[in-house]
Write a protein that holds these residues in place. Structure first.
Motif, PDB file in Angstrom:
ATOM      1  N   PHE A 231       0.831  -1.210   0.000  1.00  0.00           N
ATOM      2  CA  PHE A 231       0.000   0.000   0.000  1.00  0.00           C
ATOM      3  C   PHE A 231       0.867   1.262   0.000  1.00  0.00           C
ATOM      4  O   PHE A 231       2.067   1.225   0.295  1.00  0.00           O
ATOM      5  CB  PHE A 231      -0.916   0.006   1.226  1.00  0.00           C
ATOM      6  N   ASP A 232       0.234   2.389  -0.318  1.00  0.00           N
ATOM      7  CA  ASP A 232       0.913   3.685  -0.340  1.00  0.00           C
ATOM      8  C   ASP A 232       1.408   4.054   1.070  1.00  0.00           C
ATOM      9  O   ASP A 232       0.762   3.725   2.064  1.00  0.00           O
ATOM     10  CB  ASP A 232      -0.116   4.722  -0.821  1.00  0.00           C
ATOM     11  N   ASP A 398      -6.736   2.636  -1.998  1.00  0.00           N
ATOM     12  CA  ASP A 398      -5.661   3.041  -2.904  1.00  0.00           C
ATOM     13  C   ASP A 398      -6.245   2.823  -4.300  1.00  0.00           C
ATOM     14  O   ASP A 398      -6.294   1.697  -4.780  1.00  0.00           O
ATOM     15  CB  ASP A 398      -4.461   2.103  -2.652  1.00  0.00           C
ATOM     16  N   ASN A 405      -2.864   7.731  -8.681  1.00  0.00           N
ATOM     17  CA  ASN A 405      -3.449   6.944  -7.602  1.00  0.00           C
ATOM     18  C   ASN A 405      -4.031   7.877  -6.555  1.00  0.00           C
ATOM     19  O   ASN A 405      -3.364   8.810  -6.120  1.00  0.00           O
ATOM     20  CB  ASN A 405      -2.374   6.067  -6.951  1.00  0.00           C
ATOM     21  N   THR A 407      -5.380   8.147  -2.735  1.00  0.00           N
ATOM     22  CA  THR A 407      -5.389   7.385  -1.490  1.00  0.00           C
ATOM     23  C   THR A 407      -6.357   8.053  -0.519  1.00  0.00           C
ATOM     24  O   THR A 407      -6.478   9.280  -0.510  1.00  0.00           O
ATOM     25  CB  THR A 407      -3.989   7.352  -0.848  1.00  0.00           C
TER      26      THR A 407
END
Ligand code: FAD
Ligand code: NAD
Length: 451
Positions: A231-232, A398, A405, A407
Motif C-alpha cells: 500500500f501507499d 488506494d 493513484n 489514497t
C-alpha cells in the motif's frame, strides 16, 4: 437443460474460487460439456471472511452454492465434490480424491475414495494454501484465515480463551496469557483481522465481560519494517496510527520463529529472541502453491521450473502443456494473488473460449488452445484499486484514477468499502444477508455464543 453431447469437447474446471467460478458464470455451455471439480461445493467471498471471525457477518452470508450457477446453464454441468490429486497429461485424465468420511469429516490425503475423469480442455483454478515457511509448531497450534472452516475455528478459540479467562481460580498471569490475541503477518489479511478483533473487543466484550475487557491485548507481529508493504506510504502511516489509537501493538522487524501450545518465540530487531505467551494466535503470512500443482508441473518438465506455481503465457496457457489453462493464485502470470486478478482472468478466458467455439462450430476438432493465440488479444489486468478495513469503522483505499493513484483513509472510506463489497457480492441473496447482518449487529451487537 440439455444433456452432455458426445460431439462437444469436455472442459473441466478445477476449483470453485474466484477464477473458476467466474469462468463457469460466463461460459456458454452450448459449446462444451462442463465438469466442475472442487472439495468445496460453494463459492466464498473472501474479502469479507475476516468479518466472520468475530460474528460481524454470519458465515453463510458470504457462501453461495456452485449449483446455483449450474442450474441456470443451458446444458447440464456436472459437479464432483473432490480434490484433483493428479493429472495424466498424455491421456488427458485426472485423478480425483473424495476426502470426506461418512460423518462429513476430512480424512487425511491418500485415504479417501478415488476416481478418474477425462478432459479435452482443463482450467486449473485451485488457488493457494497457507504458507507456514516451515515454522515449527504453526500447523499444530496456530489458526489460519483462508477458508470458512478457519474463520469458524478462530471464532470458537476466541470464545474459549475468553470463557477460560473468566474462571476465578486461575492466576493473573494465566488470565493475561489467555487474553493475549496475536496476529502474525501485517499483510491485508492480518490487518483486517486485527481490526475486526478490536471492534469485537470495544463493541461487545466491554458489555458482556466488563471485568475482562480491559485486560485483552492485541499484538500484530510483522517481519518487515512496516505493515501493508503493497500500500501507499500515507496509508501505511494512517493504519499504524489508527492501530496505536486502538491500543493494538505492532511489532515490526520481528519474525516469529516457533509457535508452542501457549507461547511463541520471536526474533527481535536486535537479533535476540523472546518467548511471548498467547491465548489465540492467527497466522496470516501469505500463500504458497497447492500440492496438486507440483504434480501438474511434473507433467510439463523443464517448461515448469518455478516451484511457486504454474507458469503461464499471456493467454493463460500453462507452459509446456496442451489444452491446459491456469488462472488465479495458482498461476504465475506476473500479477499479485488477488481476487480481482482471478476474476478478470476468468472473464477473459470464458469470453474467448465462447467466441472461438462459435467461430469453429463447423469443426469440432478445432484446437482452441492453439487458436487462442492467433485470434485473441493477450490478457491484461486492469487494477480497480485496493481497499482494506482497519477497524473502528475506518478503511483505507488506494484507487487508480486517470493514471494517478488516489489514497484515502477514514470513516467515509469505510462507507465506500461497505458499498463496494455489497455491490460485488456473488448474488442478491448474499448482498441481502450481509446487509441484514450489518443491521443486526448495529441493533443487537455480535453473537458471543460458542458453537
Ligand atoms: P480461490 O478463491 O482460493 O479458490 C480455489 C478453489 O480451488 C477453491 O474452491 C478450493 O476449494 C479449490 N481447490 C483447492 N485444491 C483443489 C484441488 N486439488 N482440486 C480441485 N479444487 C481445489 N483479494 C482481493 O483482490 N481483495 C480482497 O479484499 C481480498 N481479501 C482477502 C481476504 C482474505 C481473508 C483472503 C484469505 C484472501 C483475500 N483476497 C483478496 C485474495 C483472494 O481471495 C484470492 O486472490 C482469490 O481467492 C484467488 O482466487 P482463486 O480462484 O485463484 O483461488
Ligand atoms: P501477504 O503476503 O500480503 O502478507 C504476509 C505478511 O506476513 C508479509 O508482510 C510478511 O512479511 C509477513 N511474515 C511472513 N512470515 C512472517 C513471520 N514468520 N513473522 C512475522 N511476519 C511474517 O499475505 P496476506 O495478507 O495473507 O495476503 C495474501 C494475498 O491476498 C495478497 O496478495 C493480498 O494482497 C491479498 N489480500 C488482499 C486483501 C485486500 O485487498 N483487502 C485482503 C486480504 C488479502
Amino acid at each position: 437443460q440439455k444433456p452432455f453431447d458426445p460431439s462437444k469437447k469436455t472442459l473441466v474446471l478445477l476449483g470453485t474460487g474466484w477464477g473458476s467460478t467466474t469462468v463457469l458464470k460466463n461460459l456458454d455451455t452450448e459449446n462444451f460439456n462442463v465438469v466442475v471439480v472442487s472439495p468445496r461445493n460453494y463459492f466464498l467471498f473472501t474479502p469479507l471472511l475476516p468479518s466472520c471471525t468475530v460474528g460481524t457477518i454470519e458465515n453463510r452470508s458470504i457462501m453461495e452454492p456452485v449449483r446455483l450457477l449450474m442450474r441456470h446453464k443451458s446444458r447440464e454441468v456436472r459437479f464432483y465434490e473432490a480434490e484433483c490429486t493428479d493429472i495424466d497429461a498424455q491421456n488427458k485424465e485426472l485423478t480425483l480424491e473424495r476426502r470426506v468420511d461418512a460423518d462429513g469429516n476430512q480424512v487425511p490425503a491418500g485415504q479417501g475414495e478415488t476416481t478418474k475423469i477425462s478432459y479435452d480442455y482443463l482450467v486449473v483454478g485451485v488457488g493457494g494454501t497457507v504458507n507456514t515457511f516451515g515454522t515449527p509448531g504453526v500447523e499444530q497450534h496456530a489458526c489460519f484465515l483462508k477458508e470458512m472452516g478457519d474463520a469458524r475455528k478462530i471464532r470458537r478459540r476466541l470464545m474459549d480463551s475468553i470463557e477460560s479467562a473468566s474462571f476465578d481460580d486461575i492466576s493473573q498471569a494465566e488470565r493475561d496469557r489467555l487474553l493475549h490475541m496475536v496476529v502474525v503477518g501485517g499483510g491485508p489479511t492480518g490487518i483486517e483481522y486485527a481490526g475486526e478483533l478490536h471492534d469485537f473487543l470495544v463493541d461487545d466484550l466491554t458489555q458482556w465481560y466488563p471485568e475482562l475487557a480491559d485486560r485483552v491485548r492485541i499484538t500484530l507481529v510483522e517481519a518487515l519494517p512496516n505493515v501493508l508493504p503493497a500500500f501507499d506510504k500515507k496509508l501505511i502511516d494512517y493504519t499504524q496510527s489508527t492501530f496505536k489509537e486502538n491500543k493494538i501493538t505492532i511489532l515490526t522487524r520481528t519474525m516469529v520463529k516457533e509457535v508452542k501450545e501457549k507461547s511463541f518465540i520471536v526474533q527481535n530487531p536486535d537479533g535476540s529472541r523472546s518467548e511471548i505467551p498467547y491465548g489465540l494466535l492467527v497466522w496470516a503470512t501469505g500463500i504458497k502453491s497447492q500440492p496438486v500443482v507440483d504434480n501438474i508441473r511434473a507433467q510439463f518438465g523443464a517448461a515448469q521450473s518455478n516451484r511457486r506455481g504454474l507458469l503461464v503465457d499471456e493467454y493463460l496457457r500453462v507452459k509446456g502443456a496442451s489444452g491446459v489453462w491456469a488462472l488465479g493464485d495458482c498461476a504465475l502470470s506476473g500479477y499479485a494473488p488477488l481476487a480481482q486478478v482471478a476474476a478478470q482472468q476468468g472473464k477473459w478466458l470464458s469470453r474467448n473460449l465462447n467466441r472461438l467455439a462459435v467461430q469453429n462450430t463447423d469443426d469440432p476438432k478445432a484446437d482452441l488452445f492453439a487458436l487462442i493465440e492467433k485470434n485473441c488479444r493477450q490478457f491484461k489486468y486492469s487494477s480497480q484499486g485496493s481497499l482494506a478495513y482497519i477497524g473502528s469503522e475506518k478503511a483505507i483505499a488506494d484507487l487508480p484514477f486517470f493514471n494517478r493513484n488516489i489514497t484515502a483513509g477514514g470513516i467515509a472510506t469505510f462507507w465506500f468499502w461497505k458499498s463496494a463489497y455489497l455491490s460485488e457480492l456473488f448474488s442478491l441473496r448474499n448482498a441481502t444477508l450481509v446487509a441484514s447482518d450489518w443491521i443486526k449487529r448495529f441493533f443487537f451487537g455480535r453473537d458471543i455464543s460458542r458453537e
